[in-house]
Design a protein around this motif. Sequence first.
Motif, PDB file in Angstrom:
ATOM      1  N   GLU A   1       0.842  -1.200   0.000  1.00  0.00           N
ATOM      2  CA  GLU A   1       0.000   0.000   0.000  1.00  0.00           C
ATOM      3  C   GLU A   1       0.877   1.249   0.000  1.00  0.00           C
ATOM      4  N   HIS A   2       1.906   1.238   0.859  1.00  0.00           N
ATOM      5  CA  HIS A   2       2.892   2.331   0.858  1.00  0.00           C
ATOM      6  C   HIS A   2       4.156   1.898   1.575  1.00  0.00           C
ATOM      7  N   ILE A   3       5.186   2.709   1.413  1.00  0.00           N
ATOM      8  CA  ILE A   3       6.421   2.517   2.172  1.00  0.00           C
ATOM      9  C   ILE A   3       6.548   3.737   3.072  1.00  0.00           C
ATOM     10  N   GLY A   4       6.815   3.502   4.347  1.00  0.00           N
ATOM     11  CA  GLY A   4       6.910   4.587   5.324  1.00  0.00           C
ATOM     12  C   GLY A   4       8.362   4.953   5.595  1.00  0.00           C
ATOM     13  N   ILE A   5       8.638   6.251   5.577  1.00  0.00           N
ATOM     14  CA  ILE A   5       9.986   6.753   5.830  1.00  0.00           C
ATOM     15  C   ILE A   5       9.938   7.642   7.069  1.00  0.00           C
ATOM     16  N   ALA A   6      10.776   7.339   8.051  1.00  0.00           N
ATOM     17  CA  ALA A   6      10.827   8.140   9.281  1.00  0.00           C
ATOM     18  C   ALA A   6      11.723   9.349   9.035  1.00  0.00           C
TER      19      ALA A   6
ATOM     20  N   PHE B   1      10.761  13.313  -6.505  1.00  0.00           N
ATOM     21  CA  PHE B   1       9.607  12.730  -7.209  1.00  0.00           C
ATOM     22  C   PHE B   1       9.062  13.654  -8.297  1.00  0.00           C
ATOM     23  N   GLY B   2       9.486  14.915  -8.297  1.00  0.00           N
ATOM     24  CA  GLY B   2       8.997  15.845  -9.309  1.00  0.00           C
ATOM     25  C   GLY B   2       7.566  16.284  -9.061  1.00  0.00           C
ATOM     26  N   GLY B   3       7.167  16.370  -7.817  1.00  0.00           N
ATOM     27  CA  GLY B   3       5.804  16.820  -7.478  1.00  0.00           C
ATOM     28  C   GLY B   3       5.641  16.869  -5.973  1.00  0.00           C
ATOM     29  N   ASN B   4       4.666  17.663  -5.542  1.00  0.00           N
ATOM     30  CA  ASN B   4       4.458  17.823  -4.097  1.00  0.00           C
ATOM     31  C   ASN B   4       3.638  16.684  -3.500  1.00  0.00           C
ATOM     32  N   CYS B   5       3.653  16.605  -2.165  1.00  0.00           N
ATOM     33  CA  CYS B   5       2.813  15.613  -1.493  1.00  0.00           C
ATOM     34  C   CYS B   5       1.355  15.994  -1.745  1.00  0.00           C
ATOM     35  N   TYR B   6       0.486  14.983  -1.818  1.00  0.00           N
ATOM     36  CA  TYR B   6      -0.926  15.276  -2.089  1.00  0.00           C
ATOM     37  C   TYR B   6      -1.722  15.426  -0.813  1.00  0.00           C
ATOM     38  N   LYS B   7      -1.085  15.094   0.315  1.00  0.00           N
ATOM     39  CA  LYS B   7      -1.818  15.162   1.574  1.00  0.00           C
ATOM     40  C   LYS B   7      -0.854  15.247   2.741  1.00  0.00           C
ATOM     41  N   SER B   8      -1.202  16.081   3.737  1.00  0.00           N
ATOM     42  CA  SER B   8      -0.482  16.091   5.012  1.00  0.00           C
ATOM     43  C   SER B   8      -1.531  15.860   6.077  1.00  0.00           C
ATOM     44  N   GLU B   9      -1.206  15.029   7.038  1.00  0.00           N
ATOM     45  CA  GLU B   9      -2.228  14.678   8.021  1.00  0.00           C
ATOM     46  C   GLU B   9      -1.602  14.376   9.369  1.00  0.00           C
ATOM     47  N   VAL B  10      -2.189  14.939  10.422  1.00  0.00           N
ATOM     48  CA  VAL B  10      -1.761  14.630  11.783  1.00  0.00           C
ATOM     49  C   VAL B  10      -2.615  13.470  12.275  1.00  0.00           C
ATOM     50  N   VAL B  11      -1.985  12.462  12.865  1.00  0.00           N
ATOM     51  CA  VAL B  11      -2.739  11.395  13.539  1.00  0.00           C
ATOM     52  C   VAL B  11      -2.480  11.582  15.034  1.00  0.00           C
ATOM     53  N   GLU B  12      -3.444  12.253  15.682  1.00  0.00           N
ATOM     54  CA  GLU B  12      -3.292  12.634  17.094  1.00  0.00           C
ATOM     55  C   GLU B  12      -2.972  11.438  17.986  1.00  0.00           C
TER      56      GLU B  12
ATOM     57  N   GLN C   1       2.374  10.456  -4.197  1.00  0.00           N
ATOM     58  CA  GLN C   1       1.933   9.437  -5.146  1.00  0.00           C
ATOM     59  C   GLN C   1       2.952   9.361  -6.269  1.00  0.00           C
ATOM     60  N   ILE C   2       3.467   8.166  -6.525  1.00  0.00           N
ATOM     61  CA  ILE C   2       4.395   7.979  -7.643  1.00  0.00           C
ATOM     62  C   ILE C   2       3.796   6.862  -8.483  1.00  0.00           C
ATOM     63  N   GLY C   3       3.133   7.232  -9.571  1.00  0.00           N
ATOM     64  CA  GLY C   3       2.425   6.224 -10.357  1.00  0.00           C
ATOM     65  C   GLY C   3       1.404   5.523  -9.482  1.00  0.00           C
ATOM     66  N   GLU C   4       1.501   4.198  -9.409  1.00  0.00           N
ATOM     67  CA  GLU C   4       0.546   3.430  -8.593  1.00  0.00           C
ATOM     68  C   GLU C   4       0.995   3.329  -7.145  1.00  0.00           C
ATOM     69  N   ASN C   5       2.167   3.865  -6.834  1.00  0.00           N
ATOM     70  CA  ASN C   5       2.747   3.655  -5.508  1.00  0.00           C
ATOM     71  C   ASN C   5       2.705   4.896  -4.632  1.00  0.00           C
ATOM     72  N   LYS C   6       2.747   4.647  -3.340  1.00  0.00           N
ATOM     73  CA  LYS C   6       2.704   5.746  -2.378  1.00  0.00           C
ATOM     74  C   LYS C   6       3.875   5.668  -1.412  1.00  0.00           C
ATOM     75  N   ILE C   7       4.367   6.836  -1.070  1.00  0.00           N
ATOM     76  CA  ILE C   7       5.393   6.954  -0.045  1.00  0.00           C
ATOM     77  C   ILE C   7       4.822   7.834   1.061  1.00  0.00           C
ATOM     78  N   GLU C   8       4.976   7.388   2.300  1.00  0.00           N
ATOM     79  CA  GLU C   8       4.504   8.143   3.459  1.00  0.00           C
ATOM     80  C   GLU C   8       5.715   8.628   4.250  1.00  0.00           C
ATOM     81  N   LEU C   9       5.808   9.926   4.469  1.00  0.00           N
ATOM     82  CA  LEU C   9       6.820  10.443   5.390  1.00  0.00           C
ATOM     83  C   LEU C   9       6.151  10.550   6.753  1.00  0.00           C
ATOM     84  N   VAL C  10       6.854  10.118   7.790  1.00  0.00           N
ATOM     85  CA  VAL C  10       6.292  10.148   9.140  1.00  0.00           C
ATOM     86  C   VAL C  10       7.252  10.861  10.077  1.00  0.00           C
TER      87      VAL C  10
END
Length: 133
Positions: free
Chosen positions: A5-10, A25-36, A46-55
């Motif tokens: 689903e995604h790869i998470g990077i700390a 990636f040549g583009g901005n993140c499509y979403k920023s979200e706080v998980v309280e 989003q990179i093609g069909e893949n997602k990268i999550e920065l945490v």
Amino acid sequence: MKKIEHIGIAVSDIEKSNLIFSKIFGGNCYKSEVVESEGVLTSFFQIGENKIELVSSTNDRSAIHKYLQKNKEGIHHIAFAVEDIFSEMGRLKKEGIRLLNENPKRGADNKLICFLHPKDTNGVLIELCQEIK
Ligand code: CO
């Protein structure tokens, strides 16, 4: 499990990392979200069909804060999409794999999530995620 689903990077400074990965990636993140509940700030690319999550962490009780005290920034987890997180958790438990939470938690990006114990996964932190319908 259906697919990665995604790869998470700390990361320690998410603003700085957003800039770095936007360039890569040549583009901005499509979403920023706080998980309280987890004390994390995430951003998704989003990179093609893949997602990268920065945490990154928002407080020093969060698991990411503790992780970054012991480890360098970098790949942190691999998340797998599942159809039914409850049945997948039950199946893995029967296989003797410990789960880091007994019940699914609400994660970022409209997902129910559960992490597997890295001692039972050859050191790879694995996240299960199911889309909340
Ligand atoms: Co994740």
